[in-house]
Scaffold this active site. Structure first.
Site, PDB file in Angstrom:
ATOM      1  N   LYS A   9       0.809  -1.263   0.041  1.00 23.60           N
ATOM      2  CA  LYS A   9       0.174  -0.064  -0.057  1.00 23.60           C
ATOM      3  C   LYS A   9       0.898   1.299   0.056  1.00 23.60           C
ATOM      4  CE  LYS A   9      -4.163  -2.048   1.546  1.00 23.60           C
ATOM      5  NZ  LYS A   9      -3.836  -3.547   1.719  1.00 23.60           N
TER       6      LYS A   9
HETATM    7  C1  LIG Z   1      -4.325  -4.468   1.318  1.00 26.18           C
HETATM    8  C2  LIG Z   1      -3.723  -5.926   1.044  1.00 26.18           C
HETATM    9  C3  LIG Z   1      -4.120  -6.792   0.073  1.00 26.18           C
HETATM   10  C4  LIG Z   1      -5.263  -6.609  -0.700  1.00 26.18           C
HETATM   11  O1  LIG Z   1      -5.084  -5.491  -1.759  1.00 26.18           O
HETATM   12  P1  LIG Z   1      -6.508  -5.084  -2.299  1.00 26.18           P
HETATM   13  O2  LIG Z   1      -6.183  -3.727  -3.160  1.00 26.18           O
HETATM   14  O3  LIG Z   1      -7.497  -4.556  -1.196  1.00 26.18           O
HETATM   15  O4  LIG Z   1      -7.019  -6.463  -3.280  1.00 26.18           O
HETATM   16  C5  LIG Z   1      -3.318  -8.026  -0.047  1.00 26.18           C
HETATM   17  N1  LIG Z   1      -2.164  -8.175   0.800  1.00 26.18           N
HETATM   18  C6  LIG Z   1      -1.961  -7.201   1.725  1.00 26.18           C
HETATM   19  C7  LIG Z   1      -0.375  -7.372   2.530  1.00 26.18           C
HETATM   20  C8  LIG Z   1      -2.561  -6.039   1.803  1.00 26.18           C
HETATM   21  O5  LIG Z   1      -2.209  -4.996   2.583  1.00 26.18           O
END
Ligand SMILES: *Cc1c(COP(=O)(O)O)cnc(C)c1O
Length: 496
Positions: free
Chosen positions: A111
């Site tokens: 993120k």
């Molecule tokens: C947020 C997240 C996901 C999922 O991503 P999306 O965009 O919500 O599908 C997967 N793995 C990790 C470690 C995350 O932080």
């Protein structure tokens, strides 16, 4: 320039700046642009590029009301030396496949790619000379978003941020990452409920006109979102799909125009949606595989055409994928239905009233021609972590492990390279990783980190290992019903 409108209605259009500032459309829909198919990127221009160069190209196409200068400054600030790898998102060969490492940012999860950029884009939406207005970012997090948003927005001019996380449903490391966050414009609060409850409450707060006017007049504050529904989060994620393709070209694995596949650990459907955007913009993507954990609502939807959130919620070892309402799916449905806003509005109405909707058969067929799916239970996640280490001496986290398991079961298409997106550092989830490797897992996450480091000869990211000794700043825990009042108080306090 005014290219963005709601998934549920295309009467009102706005610029990307306005869409980013507002977060979500007033009718509850998400902002989309119909320009994706007309801004084609020639894959030949992807080789020999730094991450920052590819970012400038892609962001320039999608955020065309920002100047090239503004984007260059933003890119420099977002993808600088707060990243532990100068390549930002390196591509590593693991066995016959590739892993795109998205976790080298300041909070060790994917993120960061979007949330280091969003504050740059957001603070450039402030009205000229409008020093008196403040944007309050409001976010519900299942674990990783919260910290990444806090790290991005801490002390960013003209902004504040409030993060709600479900009490007891994030890892020790994730919680400590959030509650130790520095910055005078940040608030972090636990809520009693699960992520979907908190996310729904945040959506209700955004739709609350009385609260909005109260905040505007009382504290000079407007609310906005840092969740993956914000255009300013989605667009930066499109970049690494293009960059991964460039890396495959540079490594001599493919020729210009050759197809590639991506497998993506999925929760809110943001990460994988960015891959679909890249494909609409001309990237040769043969298949996008959704990997779910035990909360397999998306995997069921892609198999049956029925989206049904009326099911038990499981708290798993991959908390950032423990989601029953995948908000960004709405955008995929919009594009796959060729922009049928009426259909989307009616499906989302069904979802709101009955918790369920079904898409027409022809739409499902179109979706299935691109999107594959699979899921892993917790035993399979643990086995994947173990096997990947044993077979390839490569350590993966439980989210990435869902994808590893799904990809392992999937039929390989001749000669097409497969890229698994790795979404978090294994050291963010040391207990599960240590247990999966068959190590003794002591009480403290930090002792687990040390055990993993010793057993594997890898090292924990400094930002994670150091959490043990940092001061806890936030200990509030409230009921869902008290969230609006908490937000009002935070806005007033930050103003003071
Ligand atoms: C947020 C997240 C996901 C999922 O991503 P999306 O965009 O919500 O599908 C997967 N793995 C990790 C470690 C995350 O932080």
């Amino acid at each position: 320039m005014k290219a963005f409108h709601s998934t549920r209605n295309n009467d009102r259009t706005m610029t990307s700046r306005q869409a980013i500032r507002q977060g979500m459309a007033p009718d509850g829909g998400l902002f989309v642009t119909d320009r994706l198919a007309s801004v084609q990127v020639d894959p030949a221009c992807l080789s020999g590029q730094t991450y920052q160069q590819t970012a400038a190209r892609i962001l320039g196409l999608l955020l065309d009301d920002y100047t090239a200068d503004e984007l260059d400054q933003s890119i420099r600030a977002a993808y600088g030396d707060q990243w532990s790898d100068p390549r930002i998102t390196p591509l590593t060969k693991v066995g016959d496949d590739y892993i795109l490492e998205l976790f080298h940012g300041p909070t060790s999860a994917f993120k960061d790619v979007a949330l280091q950029m969003l504050p740059q884009l957001m603070s450039r939406t402030l009205p000229q000379g409008g020093a008196d207005q403040r944007i309050m970012i409001l976010t519900a997090t299942s674990g990783d978003t919260g910290k990444a948003a806090l790290a991005g927005f801490a002390d960013a001019p003209g902004t504040g941020i409030t993060v709600f996380y479900p009490e007891g449903k994030v890892s020790q490391v994730q919680r400590l990452q959030m509650v130790t966050q520095a910055g005078s414009n940040v608030r972090v609060c636990a809520v009693r409920g699960n992520f979907d409850d908190a996310q729904s409450a945040v959506k209700t707060i955004f739709a609350d006109r009385d609260l909005a006017s109260n905040l505007a007049s009382g504290a000079g504050t407007v609310l906005s979102s840092a969740n993956s529904i914000n255009v300013g989060r989605l667009v930066p994620q499109v970049v690494y799909y293009f960059h991964a393709y460039g890396s495959l070209l540079d490594q001599g694995r493919i020729q210009v125009g050759d197809p590639v596949e991506f497998c993506v650990p999925t929760g809110n459907f943001g990460d994988i949606l960015a891959g679909y955007y890249a494909r609409m913009m001309g990237l040769p993507v043969a298949r996008l595989t959704v990997a779910s954990d035990r909360n397999k609502v998306l995997s069921d939807f892609l198999t049956t055409g029925v989206y049904d959130r009326n099911r038990p919620f499981y708290t798993t070892t991959s908390p950032s994928m423990d989601i029953l309402i995948s908000s960004n799916l709405e955008r995929m449905l919009y594009y796959m239905s060729n922009g049928d806003t009426e259909l989307i509005a009616s499906l989302m109405e069904d979802l709101a009233t009955t918790g369920r909707y079904q898409v027409p058969a022809d739409l499902l067929a179109r979706i299935q021609s691109l999107f594959a799916c699979g899921w892993a239970d917790e035993g399979q996640v643990s086995a994947a972590i173990h096997d990947c280490w044993q077979d390839h001496h490569y350590l993966i986290d439980p989210h990435t492990a869902c994808g590893y398991h799904v990809m392992d079961r999937e039929r390989r298409q001749d000669g097409i390279p497969r890229v698994l997106l790795s979404t978090a550092s294994p050291y963010k989830f040391p207990r599960v990783v240590g247990r999966s490797l068959g190590l003794d897992t002591p009480e403290s996450d930090f002792a687990c980190m040390d055990a993993i480091a010793q057993a594997t000869g890898t090292t924990a990211p400094v930002n994670l290992r150091n959490l043990e000794t940092e001061e806890v700043r936030f200990e509030d825990c409230i009921d869902i019903a008290d969230m609006p009042a908490y937000v009002r108080r935070a806005a007033i306090e930050m103003r003071a």
